[in-house]
Design a protein around this motif. Sequence first.
Motif, PDB file in Angstrom:
ATOM      1  N   GLU A   1       0.833  -1.206   0.000  1.00  0.00           N
ATOM      2  CA  GLU A   1       0.000   0.000   0.000  1.00  0.00           C
ATOM      3  C   GLU A   1       0.868   1.257   0.000  1.00  0.00           C
ATOM      4  O   GLU A   1       0.637   2.193  -0.775  1.00  0.00           O
ATOM      5  CB  GLU A   1      -0.916  -0.015   1.228  1.00  0.00           C
ATOM      6  N   ASP A   2       1.889   1.283   0.874  1.00  0.00           N
ATOM      7  CA  ASP A   2       2.787   2.448   0.954  1.00  0.00           C
ATOM      8  C   ASP A   2       3.450   2.734  -0.395  1.00  0.00           C
ATOM      9  O   ASP A   2       3.492   3.884  -0.852  1.00  0.00           O
ATOM     10  CB  ASP A   2       3.873   2.220   2.016  1.00  0.00           C
ATOM     11  N   LEU A   3       3.969   1.667  -1.035  1.00  0.00           N
ATOM     12  CA  LEU A   3       4.650   1.844  -2.321  1.00  0.00           C
ATOM     13  C   LEU A   3       3.687   2.348  -3.387  1.00  0.00           C
ATOM     14  O   LEU A   3       4.011   3.271  -4.148  1.00  0.00           O
ATOM     15  CB  LEU A   3       5.257   0.509  -2.789  1.00  0.00           C
ATOM     16  N   ALA A   4       2.490   1.730  -3.454  1.00  0.00           N
ATOM     17  CA  ALA A   4       1.529   2.077  -4.507  1.00  0.00           C
ATOM     18  C   ALA A   4       1.007   3.499  -4.334  1.00  0.00           C
ATOM     19  O   ALA A   4       0.831   4.235  -5.312  1.00  0.00           O
ATOM     20  CB  ALA A   4       0.380   1.074  -4.503  1.00  0.00           C
ATOM     21  N   ILE A   5       0.782   3.904  -3.075  1.00  0.00           N
ATOM     22  CA  ILE A   5       0.284   5.267  -2.827  1.00  0.00           C
ATOM     23  C   ILE A   5       1.374   6.289  -3.142  1.00  0.00           C
ATOM     24  O   ILE A   5       1.126   7.308  -3.794  1.00  0.00           O
ATOM     25  CB  ILE A   5      -0.241   5.389  -1.380  1.00  0.00           C
ATOM     26  N   GLU A   6       2.595   5.992  -2.720  1.00  0.00           N
ATOM     27  CA  GLU A   6       3.719   6.905  -2.988  1.00  0.00           C
ATOM     28  C   GLU A   6       3.944   7.086  -4.489  1.00  0.00           C
ATOM     29  O   GLU A   6       4.286   8.171  -4.957  1.00  0.00           O
ATOM     30  CB  GLU A   6       4.992   6.338  -2.332  1.00  0.00           C
ATOM     31  N   ALA A   7       3.703   6.022  -5.263  1.00  0.00           N
ATOM     32  CA  ALA A   7       3.905   6.087  -6.719  1.00  0.00           C
ATOM     33  C   ALA A   7       2.682   6.659  -7.443  1.00  0.00           C
ATOM     34  O   ALA A   7       2.665   6.739  -8.675  1.00  0.00           O
ATOM     35  CB  ALA A   7       4.212   4.684  -7.248  1.00  0.00           C
ATOM     36  N   GLY A   8       1.653   7.032  -6.686  1.00  0.00           N
ATOM     37  CA  GLY A   8       0.454   7.605  -7.298  1.00  0.00           C
ATOM     38  C   GLY A   8      -0.405   6.581  -8.016  1.00  0.00           C
ATOM     39  O   GLY A   8      -1.254   6.925  -8.849  1.00  0.00           O
ATOM     40  N   LYS A   9      -0.226   5.309  -7.694  1.00  0.00           N
ATOM     41  CA  LYS A   9      -0.981   4.253  -8.366  1.00  0.00           C
ATOM     42  C   LYS A   9      -2.192   3.770  -7.567  1.00  0.00           C
ATOM     43  O   LYS A   9      -2.906   2.869  -7.978  1.00  0.00           O
ATOM     44  CB  LYS A   9      -0.055   3.053  -8.660  1.00  0.00           C
ATOM     45  N   LEU A  10      -2.385   4.334  -6.372  1.00  0.00           N
ATOM     46  CA  LEU A  10      -3.465   3.881  -5.490  1.00  0.00           C
ATOM     47  C   LEU A  10      -3.882   5.022  -4.571  1.00  0.00           C
ATOM     48  O   LEU A  10      -3.037   5.828  -4.162  1.00  0.00           O
ATOM     49  CB  LEU A  10      -2.961   2.694  -4.642  1.00  0.00           C
ATOM     50  N   THR A  11      -5.182   5.096  -4.267  1.00  0.00           N
ATOM     51  CA  THR A  11      -5.639   5.971  -3.185  1.00  0.00           C
ATOM     52  C   THR A  11      -6.395   5.098  -2.184  1.00  0.00           C
ATOM     53  O   THR A  11      -6.832   3.986  -2.517  1.00  0.00           O
ATOM     54  CB  THR A  11      -6.603   7.078  -3.690  1.00  0.00           C
ATOM     55  N   TYR A  12      -6.569   5.617  -0.962  1.00  0.00           N
ATOM     56  CA  TYR A  12      -7.252   4.838   0.072  1.00  0.00           C
ATOM     57  C   TYR A  12      -8.694   4.523  -0.302  1.00  0.00           C
ATOM     58  O   TYR A  12      -9.293   3.595   0.230  1.00  0.00           O
ATOM     59  CB  TYR A  12      -7.221   5.581   1.419  1.00  0.00           C
ATOM     60  N   ASP A  13      -9.272   5.299  -1.216  1.00  0.00           N
ATOM     61  CA  ASP A  13     -10.672   5.078  -1.607  1.00  0.00           C
ATOM     62  C   ASP A  13     -10.825   4.098  -2.765  1.00  0.00           C
ATOM     63  O   ASP A  13     -11.944   3.752  -3.142  1.00  0.00           O
ATOM     64  CB  ASP A  13     -11.324   6.421  -1.994  1.00  0.00           C
ATOM     65  N   ASP A  14      -9.713   3.660  -3.350  1.00  0.00           N
ATOM     66  CA  ASP A  14      -9.783   2.745  -4.503  1.00  0.00           C
ATOM     67  C   ASP A  14     -10.279   1.358  -4.110  1.00  0.00           C
ATOM     68  O   ASP A  14     -10.223   0.959  -2.935  1.00  0.00           O
ATOM     69  CB  ASP A  14      -8.390   2.579  -5.137  1.00  0.00           C
ATOM     70  N   ASP A  15     -10.704   0.611  -5.121  1.00  0.00           N
ATOM     71  CA  ASP A  15     -10.956  -0.818  -4.972  1.00  0.00           C
ATOM     72  C   ASP A  15      -9.579  -1.495  -5.017  1.00  0.00           C
ATOM     73  O   ASP A  15      -8.883  -1.449  -6.040  1.00  0.00           O
ATOM     74  CB  ASP A  15     -11.836  -1.307  -6.134  1.00  0.00           C
ATOM     75  N   TYR A  16      -9.180  -2.085  -3.892  1.00  0.00           N
ATOM     76  CA  TYR A  16      -7.812  -2.616  -3.793  1.00  0.00           C
ATOM     77  C   TYR A  16      -7.555  -3.827  -4.689  1.00  0.00           C
ATOM     78  O   TYR A  16      -6.415  -4.282  -4.815  1.00  0.00           O
ATOM     79  CB  TYR A  16      -7.482  -2.941  -2.324  1.00  0.00           C
ATOM     80  N   ARG A  17      -8.604  -4.328  -5.337  1.00  0.00           N
ATOM     81  CA  ARG A  17      -8.382  -5.431  -6.293  1.00  0.00           C
ATOM     82  C   ARG A  17      -7.509  -4.991  -7.462  1.00  0.00           C
ATOM     83  O   ARG A  17      -6.920  -5.828  -8.147  1.00  0.00           O
ATOM     84  CB  ARG A  17      -9.725  -5.977  -6.803  1.00  0.00           C
ATOM     85  N   LYS A  18      -7.395  -3.685  -7.652  1.00  0.00           N
ATOM     86  CA  LYS A  18      -6.546  -3.198  -8.744  1.00  0.00           C
ATOM     87  C   LYS A  18      -5.080  -3.589  -8.516  1.00  0.00           C
ATOM     88  O   LYS A  18      -4.270  -3.611  -9.454  1.00  0.00           O
ATOM     89  CB  LYS A  18      -6.698  -1.679  -8.918  1.00  0.00           C
TER      90      LYS A  18
END
Length: 450
Positions: free
Chosen positions: A136-153
């Motif tokens: 989660e930390d890596l994906a959020i830092e890289a702009g590929k994820l937000t806390y509101d996303d569907d984490y299945r991505k």
Amino acid sequence: MTDNIVLNKPVSQWVEEFPKLQELIDLKPSTWFNPGVKPTAEALPEVGLTVKDVDDAADRLKRFAPLLVELFPETKVTEGILESPLAAVPDMLDAIAKRYGQELPGQLWTKLDANLPISGSIKARGGIYEVLKHAEDLAIEAGKLTYDDDYRKLATPEMREFFSGYKVAVGSTGNLGLSIGIMSAALGFDASVHMSADARQWKKDKLREHGVHVFEYESDYSVAVAQGRKEAEADPTAYFVDDENSSTLFLGYAVAARRLAGQLETYDVRVDENHPLFVYLPCGVGGGPGGVAFGLKTVFGDNVHCIFAEPTHSPCMYLGVYTGEHNNVCVQDFGIDNLTAADGLAVGRASGFVGRHMEHLLDGFYTIDDDELYRLIAMLDHTSGFDIEPSSSAGFAGPWRVLDNTEYRERMGLTDEKMANATHIAWATGGSMVPREEMASYIAKGSALL
């Protein structure tokens, strides 16, 4: 044994100052109830973590639940929540009471973390949680994820490709390595597990089946951890899961407590001043039992009594807290060999983080010999049909150690009336993934010893 010098003192002087050390050195089953235990409200702040931190961990596991269902179909039945059954074992209670020659007032239950999905042990709580948080930390830092996303991505080919550029490493006696390795590989990380000599062959084989790099050492747990740490330090893309010091692992384990509270409520099991709860936790380096105990104290306060169980050959947490030296000493310093059939508990030096931060929240410690672990495995199989590995059965001896110690019960105000209303939980920490033939050999060995 020779009179070794440990921290500038001969062993004979240590034994003079700490008489129970002789029992540990002689590999005799030993029990010590901690006179330094404090009221929960006073001791909890010493941990440096809060209920809010546990809430954060629980929320994170909830966000990841849909992803876990996608990656691990066996988690569909709980909608991706990693949880284990709580089961009463009255026939096991009767069998142990008969063996130890003493009836136990109150109830005996077991928390079957052996049945946790994905990696079949308590390490599925902390290990999987730490890998998920790192992802989660890596994906959020890289702009590929937000806390509101569907984490299945995070299971898409694009994200697997992203994670493949990062490494995850851990040192383990077995079960932590399984949880870290399986979860890391499922997300696409380049995963390495450094295994000590105690690790079972089937655990190494299973990791390799998942595409995890397994490094084997002839030495014990501490060497495997040191090598894993060294590998990660040399590589900026590598992340080392530090079983000895990780507060992330610790919080993953702590979430278990609120889940247990819900299960007890479902079964209408009361926990209050007149209905004490005793929880017996098998202990290796200390992260798993420490995290669970912390979580339990945040939920039940002074009404829960947490007691750690260790093999006679690896009493590292008992040794560290009893002497007050924590990770400054190891069992080998005192001529104890750290060789035990309880591979998950084969640790010579305890976590300094857990020992120092939790010492005033833990009621006691005891050691149990390997033969008794096998007997308890066989008894559990015969009485309930539950099958667990050697390190997991250590908790079942705990209630009788409490019964044997009048000083402790009087000091804690545990009257006969309260003990009659007590609930005892032996935390069964692993074993559902043990190959059938190996499990059959454990049960046969225990049956023969009985």
